[in-house]
Design a protein around this motif. Structure first.
Motif, mmCIF file in Angstrom:
data_model
loop_
_atom_site.group_PDB
_atom_site.id
_atom_site.type_symbol
_atom_site.label_atom_id
_atom_site.label_comp_id
_atom_site.label_asym_id
_atom_site.label_seq_id
_atom_site.Cartn_x
_atom_site.Cartn_y
_atom_site.Cartn_z
ATOM 1 N N PHE A 48 0.824 -1.210 0.000
ATOM 2 C CA PHE A 48 0.000 0.000 0.000
ATOM 3 C C PHE A 48 0.860 1.262 0.000
ATOM 4 C CE2 PHE A 48 -3.433 -2.789 1.688
ATOM 5 C CZ PHE A 48 -4.300 -2.608 0.625
ATOM 6 N N LEU A 49 1.975 1.218 0.687
ATOM 7 C CA LEU A 49 2.870 2.372 0.744
ATOM 8 C C LEU A 49 3.397 2.733 -0.647
ATOM 9 C CD1 LEU A 49 4.339 4.324 2.728
ATOM 10 C CD2 LEU A 49 6.235 2.703 2.662
ATOM 11 N N PRO A 53 0.829 5.692 -4.266
ATOM 12 C CA PRO A 53 1.344 6.796 -5.084
ATOM 13 C C PRO A 53 1.373 6.481 -6.584
ATOM 14 C CG PRO A 53 2.768 6.436 -3.202
ATOM 15 C CD PRO A 53 1.786 5.321 -3.221
ATOM 16 N N THR A 54 1.658 5.243 -6.931
ATOM 17 C CA THR A 54 1.684 4.920 -8.359
ATOM 18 C C THR A 54 0.280 4.875 -8.941
ATOM 19 O OG1 THR A 54 1.788 2.563 -7.855
ATOM 20 C CG2 THR A 54 3.864 3.696 -8.261
ATOM 21 N N LEU A 55 -0.702 4.511 -8.136
ATOM 22 C CA LEU A 55 -2.076 4.574 -8.620
ATOM 23 C C LEU A 55 -2.513 6.027 -8.809
ATOM 24 C CD1 LEU A 55 -3.744 1.702 -6.583
ATOM 25 C CD2 LEU A 55 -3.199 1.736 -9.019
ATOM 26 N N ILE A 57 -0.412 8.413 -9.648
ATOM 27 C CA ILE A 57 0.278 8.795 -10.885
ATOM 28 C C ILE A 57 -0.483 8.274 -12.097
ATOM 29 C CG2 ILE A 57 2.340 8.336 -12.288
ATOM 30 C CD1 ILE A 57 3.974 8.540 -9.719
ATOM 31 N N GLU A 58 -0.936 7.042 -12.029
ATOM 32 C CA GLU A 58 -1.687 6.458 -13.142
ATOM 33 C C GLU A 58 -2.994 7.213 -13.376
ATOM 34 O OE1 GLU A 58 -3.209 2.046 -14.485
ATOM 35 O OE2 GLU A 58 -1.781 2.230 -12.829
ATOM 36 N N TYR A 59 -3.652 7.599 -12.311
ATOM 37 C CA TYR A 59 -4.883 8.381 -12.424
ATOM 38 C C TYR A 59 -4.588 9.740 -13.069
ATOM 39 C CZ TYR A 59 -8.920 11.174 -11.059
ATOM 40 O OH TYR A 59 -10.006 12.016 -11.086
ATOM 41 N N TYR A 60 -3.508 10.380 -12.639
ATOM 42 C CA TYR A 60 -3.146 11.684 -13.214
ATOM 43 C C TYR A 60 -2.839 11.553 -14.704
ATOM 44 C CZ TYR A 60 -0.450 15.801 -14.383
ATOM 45 O OH TYR A 60 0.021 16.922 -15.009
ATOM 46 N N LEU A 61 -2.058 10.542 -15.073
ATOM 47 C CA LEU A 61 -1.735 10.345 -16.488
ATOM 48 C C LEU A 61 -2.990 10.072 -17.294
ATOM 49 C CD1 LEU A 61 1.552 8.263 -16.208
ATOM 50 C CD2 LEU A 61 1.326 10.629 -16.970
ATOM 51 N N MET A 91 7.264 10.305 -14.391
ATOM 52 C CA MET A 91 6.118 9.569 -13.855
ATOM 53 C C MET A 91 6.010 8.183 -14.478
ATOM 54 S SD MET A 91 2.999 12.136 -13.227
ATOM 55 C CE MET A 91 3.333 13.780 -13.768
ATOM 56 N N TRP A 92 6.258 8.084 -15.782
ATOM 57 C CA TRP A 92 6.253 6.773 -16.430
ATOM 58 C C TRP A 92 7.360 5.888 -15.859
ATOM 59 C CZ3 TRP A 92 2.247 4.894 -18.613
ATOM 60 C CH2 TRP A 92 1.368 5.690 -19.334
ATOM 61 N N ASP A 93 8.519 6.481 -15.605
ATOM 62 C CA ASP A 93 9.621 5.709 -15.022
ATOM 63 C C ASP A 93 9.233 5.149 -13.657
ATOM 64 O OD1 ASP A 93 11.165 6.287 -17.226
ATOM 65 O OD2 ASP A 93 12.328 7.866 -16.237
ATOM 66 N N VAL A 94 8.600 5.974 -12.833
ATOM 67 C CA VAL A 94 8.175 5.519 -11.502
ATOM 68 C C VAL A 94 7.130 4.410 -11.633
ATOM 69 C CG1 VAL A 94 6.957 6.212 -9.388
ATOM 70 C CG2 VAL A 94 8.729 7.681 -10.348
ATOM 71 N N LEU A 95 6.208 4.587 -12.553
ATOM 72 C CA LEU A 95 5.156 3.600 -12.751
ATOM 73 C C LEU A 95 5.738 2.263 -13.215
ATOM 74 C CD1 LEU A 95 2.025 3.454 -12.642
ATOM 75 C CD2 LEU A 95 2.060 3.909 -15.083
#
Length: 172
Positions: A48-49, A53-55, A57-61, A91-95
């Protein structure tokens, strides 16, 4: 011609977002299924931690890249280019790195979450190189002691004048 480019951008964005959501959903489902099948009690906290945040980021993208159509079916907005450099690329790199970490956790064990530490370390490295680059760029503009040893490259005109001055004994 611009409408053709907008349509191709909209199609590319839709395909990228669909693929991203599909892969992300499959990985989350796989992780949660493995968690409940093998009953690893401590593995949900880092999940969850890192997943939240990646979810986000995915929502923002999805919000900025999703094409919008009017009610008659014509393209109203193609969305932002999801292949843009800068913050979008980061953001793509983090995802992608998070998805890779999830695969590693599914294949190995919970210690693979430590691979995600690379993301903040890489962020610090990028910030450091950016600050040092800006600092180096400003060093030549100040004219003070810091920029005294910095020699700006000469233009072709300056090189010709210097060469001409050397031929004539330093006199114009």
């Amino acid at each position: 011609m611009a409408q053709k480019a907008a349509k191709s951008l909209a199609a590319r964005n839709s395909a990228v977002l669909f693929r991203t959501h599909l892969i992300s959903a499959a990985l989350h489902f796989l992780f949660l299924a493995l968690h409940y099948v093998f009953a690893r009690p401590r593995s949900l906290k880092p999940y969850f931690l890192i997943a939240v945040p990646t979810l986000v980021i995915e929502y923002y993208l999805d919000r900025v890249g999703r094409p919008h159509y009017s009610e008659d079916g014509s393209l109203r907005s193609a969305g932002e280019d999801l292949n843009a450099t800068g913050l979008t690329e980061y953001m793509w790199d983090v995802l992608y790195w998070t998805q890779g970490c999830m695969v590693a956790v599914c294949l190995f064990n919970d210690r693979a979450w430590w691979l995600w530490v690379v993301v903040p370390v890489y962020s610090v490295y990028l910030a450091y190189t950016t600050v040092m680059g800006v600092k180096k760029g400003f060093a030549g503009m100040g004219g003070g002691a810091e920029g005294a040893d910095y020699d700006a490259p000469m233009s072709k005109t300056q090189m010709k004048k210097e060469k001409r001055g050397a031929k004539h004994g330093g006199v114009r």
